[in-house]
Structure formats: C-alpha cells, structure tokens
Design a protein around this motif. Structure first.
Motif, PDB file in Angstrom:
ATOM      1  N   ASN A  75      26.720 -83.333  25.817  1.00 25.51           N
ATOM      2  CA  ASN A  75      26.719 -81.614  25.298  1.00 25.51           C
ATOM      3  C   ASN A  75      25.116 -81.687  26.046  1.00 25.51           C
ATOM      4  O   ASN A  75      23.883 -80.775  25.584  1.00 25.51           O
ATOM      5  CB  ASN A  75      26.630 -82.739  23.905  1.00 25.51           C
ATOM      6  CG  ASN A  75      28.155 -82.430  23.493  1.00 25.51           C
ATOM      7  OD1 ASN A  75      28.278 -81.865  23.753  1.00 25.51           O
ATOM      8  ND2 ASN A  75      28.748 -83.411  22.384  1.00 25.51           N
ATOM      9  N   ASP A  76      24.388 -82.917  25.982  1.00 25.01           N
ATOM     10  CA  ASP A  76      22.396 -82.964  26.517  1.00 25.01           C
ATOM     11  C   ASP A  76      22.540 -84.182  27.490  1.00 25.01           C
ATOM     12  O   ASP A  76      23.655 -84.633  27.398  1.00 25.01           O
ATOM     13  CB  ASP A  76      22.642 -82.558  24.998  1.00 25.01           C
ATOM     14  CG  ASP A  76      22.248 -83.923  23.913  1.00 25.01           C
ATOM     15  OD1 ASP A  76      22.851 -85.437  24.617  1.00 25.01           O
ATOM     16  OD2 ASP A  76      21.789 -83.924  22.861  1.00 25.01           O
ATOM     17  N   ASP A 151      15.900 -78.371  26.018  1.00 22.56           N
ATOM     18  CA  ASP A 151      15.971 -79.123  25.391  1.00 22.56           C
ATOM     19  C   ASP A 151      15.251 -80.751  25.173  1.00 22.56           C
ATOM     20  O   ASP A 151      14.303 -80.505  27.008  1.00 22.56           O
ATOM     21  CB  ASP A 151      17.525 -80.369  26.450  1.00 22.56           C
ATOM     22  CG  ASP A 151      17.867 -81.244  25.910  1.00 22.56           C
ATOM     23  OD1 ASP A 151      17.267 -82.351  26.690  1.00 22.56           O
ATOM     24  OD2 ASP A 151      19.225 -81.017  25.616  1.00 22.56           O
ATOM     25  N   PHE A 182      14.219 -74.781  20.467  1.00 18.52           N
ATOM     26  CA  PHE A 182      15.185 -75.284  21.572  1.00 18.52           C
ATOM     27  C   PHE A 182      16.204 -74.794  21.617  1.00 18.52           C
ATOM     28  O   PHE A 182      17.169 -74.545  20.650  1.00 18.52           O
ATOM     29  CB  PHE A 182      15.554 -76.963  21.144  1.00 18.52           C
ATOM     30  CG  PHE A 182      13.910 -77.640  21.550  1.00 18.52           C
ATOM     31  CD1 PHE A 182      13.507 -77.816  23.292  1.00 18.52           C
ATOM     32  CD2 PHE A 182      13.405 -78.925  21.012  1.00 18.52           C
ATOM     33  CE1 PHE A 182      12.579 -78.898  23.627  1.00 18.52           C
ATOM     34  CE2 PHE A 182      12.593 -79.298  21.336  1.00 18.52           C
ATOM     35  CZ  PHE A 182      12.221 -79.769  22.595  1.00 18.52           C
ATOM     36  N   THR A 183      17.088 -74.173  22.360  1.00 17.98           N
ATOM     37  CA  THR A 183      18.053 -73.197  22.990  1.00 17.98           C
ATOM     38  C   THR A 183      19.003 -74.776  23.233  1.00 17.98           C
ATOM     39  O   THR A 183      20.441 -74.009  22.622  1.00 17.98           O
ATOM     40  CB  THR A 183      17.938 -72.611  23.959  1.00 17.98           C
ATOM     41  OG1 THR A 183      18.229 -72.660  25.011  1.00 17.98           O
ATOM     42  CG2 THR A 183      17.137 -71.235  23.233  1.00 17.98           C
ATOM     43  N   GLY A 184      19.371 -75.338  23.740  1.00 15.53           N
ATOM     44  CA  GLY A 184      20.190 -76.580  24.011  1.00 15.53           C
ATOM     45  C   GLY A 184      21.016 -76.109  25.078  1.00 15.53           C
ATOM     46  O   GLY A 184      21.306 -77.034  26.011  1.00 15.53           O
ATOM     47  N   SER A 185      20.417 -75.203  26.166  1.00 14.54           N
ATOM     48  CA  SER A 185      21.028 -74.625  27.395  1.00 14.54           C
ATOM     49  C   SER A 185      20.395 -73.563  28.487  1.00 14.54           C
ATOM     50  O   SER A 185      19.385 -73.186  27.902  1.00 14.54           O
ATOM     51  CB  SER A 185      22.284 -74.073  27.926  1.00 14.54           C
ATOM     52  OG  SER A 185      22.349 -73.623  27.225  1.00 14.54           O
ATOM     53  N   ASN A 188      21.537 -70.596  27.528  1.00 14.86           N
ATOM     54  CA  ASN A 188      20.930 -70.024  26.519  1.00 14.86           C
ATOM     55  C   ASN A 188      19.912 -69.639  25.311  1.00 14.86           C
ATOM     56  O   ASN A 188      19.182 -68.843  25.082  1.00 14.86           O
ATOM     57  CB  ASN A 188      21.240 -71.523  25.108  1.00 14.86           C
ATOM     58  CG  ASN A 188      22.211 -71.776  24.384  1.00 14.86           C
ATOM     59  OD1 ASN A 188      23.796 -70.684  25.040  1.00 14.86           O
ATOM     60  ND2 ASN A 188      22.873 -73.029  23.814  1.00 14.86           N
TER      61      ASN A 188
END
Length: 316
Positions: A75-76, A151, A182-185, A188
């Motif tokens: 996931n991260d 991230d 923070f968009t996550g990727s 994104n």
C-alpha cells in the motif's frame, strides 16, 4: 602406473566433486527453508498496471531460482519497510529515501542492485510539475497554491522536494503553500494536477521518455476537461532537483548467502536471459541492473536526517 601426476589429478577431481556436492546440498537447504519468496513493490501506477508490468519478471525469477517468487503490491513505503523488518518480504524494490528509512529504523536489508538508465546513468530527478496553460513558471509563482506530494517516505515525491524548497529559502512547505496533500502515489499526484485538485505536483523524472507522466500519457490516463487526451506539452517543469541515485533492489540480510548470490545473479542476467520480461518493467527505458552495495545510499540517510530535522524544527 600410478604416478604423482595421477594422484594430483585424482585429488583435484575429488575436490571439485566434493565442492559441487556441498554447493548442491547448500542450495537444497535454502530451497527447503524458502520454498517461496515474496517480492514487494510500492506502485507508482495503479495495481493492475503494476501486476501487468511485474508478473513476467516474477515468472523469470521463479524459473532462475527454482522456487516460486510471489509479487506483493504494498500500500505504501511503510508497508515494505515493516514487511522486511518482520521477514515476510524477502526482496523489495525501494525508493532511495524509503531504503534509508528502513536502515535508520534497524531493518536488516542489503542493497544488491539498482537500475541503469538507457543512457548508462543510474540516477533520476525530483521535479515540480504545473499545467502549461497556467501562469506558473517558477516556485515563486506557486506561493499560496496547493501542492501535491506523493508519500511521506517517497524520495522524489516528498523528501527531495522539501530539501529543494529549503535550499530556496522555504524550510516550511506547509507554511508556504496554501495546502499540502499526500496523494498516495506518483500517478495520483499527476491525476490531482491534471484535474486541478492541486496547482503543482512533485514527481519523479528521468528524461522526457522515462517518467510517471510519460507512462500515464502512453496509457491515455490524463484527460482534459473536454475528455480529450492530454499531451506532454500540457505540462511544465518549474524546478528540477540535483540528480538522485536510482532506488535499490534489496534482500533481507539474514537470507542464506547462496540465495542472495542467486538473486543478484538472476537480476544481472535478466536483460539477456529474458529481455521481454526485463523491458516490460520500464517500457524499454532501462539498460540493465547495476551491481550496488548498501553504502551507495549512505548519502540518502543524511538527506533523511536533514528532512527529519526540518520537521522537528517546525514541531517545536
């Protein structure tokens, strides 16, 4: 007639035989202990894209190592770090900053390779993107606007951008921009920029043909308001960092030496033994794998410590 030469030849042959037997037994030992291996990666694109990109390489590794290698899409970055800490992840694709964070927090992980770019270099950049049809042409122009990061443990999507901002006299990104999200990727972050959710986005960029942006444009993922496909010229880079060392591939330090050697060899052999699987990883934009050591990322540890110090100053 038995001669000294006959005896020496026989002894040499026996030594080779014993060595091969020991090597075979050692290989069988680790294969019985590790009948399956887990390879983890943090997606720069959506999960289906990662699966399509990496599945052929997992099949190649499984064939070369003679044990099944499973792909885990984390996931991260934190999930990769904790997975290696617990021993549930045996091999991982790290960003430079997340690898440094893993080492700083005591994870037993060793780098053995990183990517070689098509031009022979082994680095990339963190850049700030804006939309080209907007008025922004410098970091000064986006003061008070919304910034999209990736991230907390992303090299090009958080740590280097903060380092670069500090060099420009902006130690507090949250105080300079209207909002920092923070968009996550990486994908994104570019989607948020294209849709106007953020005005500027941090991302990774190697060259015009090798970046998250280019991958997304190739797949038609970025659209204008009228639904038409966006193009490279629809985006502008307003700042590019100093070169960053390409992130490492790392295995657990506690794995048997024979297994670690086999993993490293499989990587180095990949461009010739399974060119199709290798080229799939980067759309043909990488030349091979560079033999690397953990110490190659010592400088990134200093970067992480510096960014942490900025955070502590802000908190105090």
């Amino acid at each position: 007639m038995i001669t000294r030469r006959t005896i020496l030849t026989g002894a040499a042959a026996l030594a080779v035989s014993v060595s091969l037997a020991a090597s075979t037994a050692s290989a069988q030992d680790w294969k019985s202990k590790y009948p399956e291996l887990t390879f983890a990666i943090v997606p720069a694109e959506n999960a289906s894209g990662v699966t399509e990109r990496w599945t052929p390489f997992m099949a190649y590794l499984s064939k070369e190592l003679s044990v099944k290698v499973n792909l885990r899409i984390a996931n991260d970055y934190a999930a990769v770090i904790e997975g290696q800490r617990s021993g549930n992840i045996h091999i991982a694709s790290y960003g430079s900053a997340s690898f440094a964070r893993a080492r700083l927090t005591g994870v037993h992980t060793d780098a053995f390779a990183n990517d070689i770019n098509i031009d022979g270099s082994t680095g990339y950049y963190s850049v700030f993107f804006v939309k080209a049809n907007g008025p922004y042409k410098s970091i000064d122009d986006v003061k008070g606007k919304n910034l999209g990061l990736v991230d907390p443990n992303s090299t090009s999507g958080n740590n280097v951008p903060r380092f670069e901002l500090n060099k420009m006299g902006i130690p507090d990104a949250e105080g300079y921009f209207g909002k920092v999200v923070f968009t996550g990727s990486h994908e994104n972050a570019m989607l948020a920029l294209s849709q106007g959710t953020v005005d500027v986005a941090a991302n990774q960029w190697t060259n015009d043909n090798d970046s998250t942006l280019q991958q997304m444009l190739t797949k038609g993922m970025l659209k204008n308001a009228d639904g038409s496909a966006m193009k490279k010229d629809d985006f502008r880079i307003i700042h590019k960092s100093a070169p960053i060392i390409n992130g490492p591939y790392a295995y657990n330090s506690d794995l048997p030496a024979e297994l670690k050697a086999a993993i490293a060899k499989a990587f180095m052999d990949a461009p010739t033994k399974d060119k199709a699987a290798f080229d799939k990883l980067s759309d043909g934009q990488k030349k091979g794998f560079n033999p690397a050591t953990t110490k190659d990322w010592d400088g990134t540890i200093e970067l992480i410590k510096f960014v942490d110090s900025l955070r502590k100053k802000k908190a105090s």
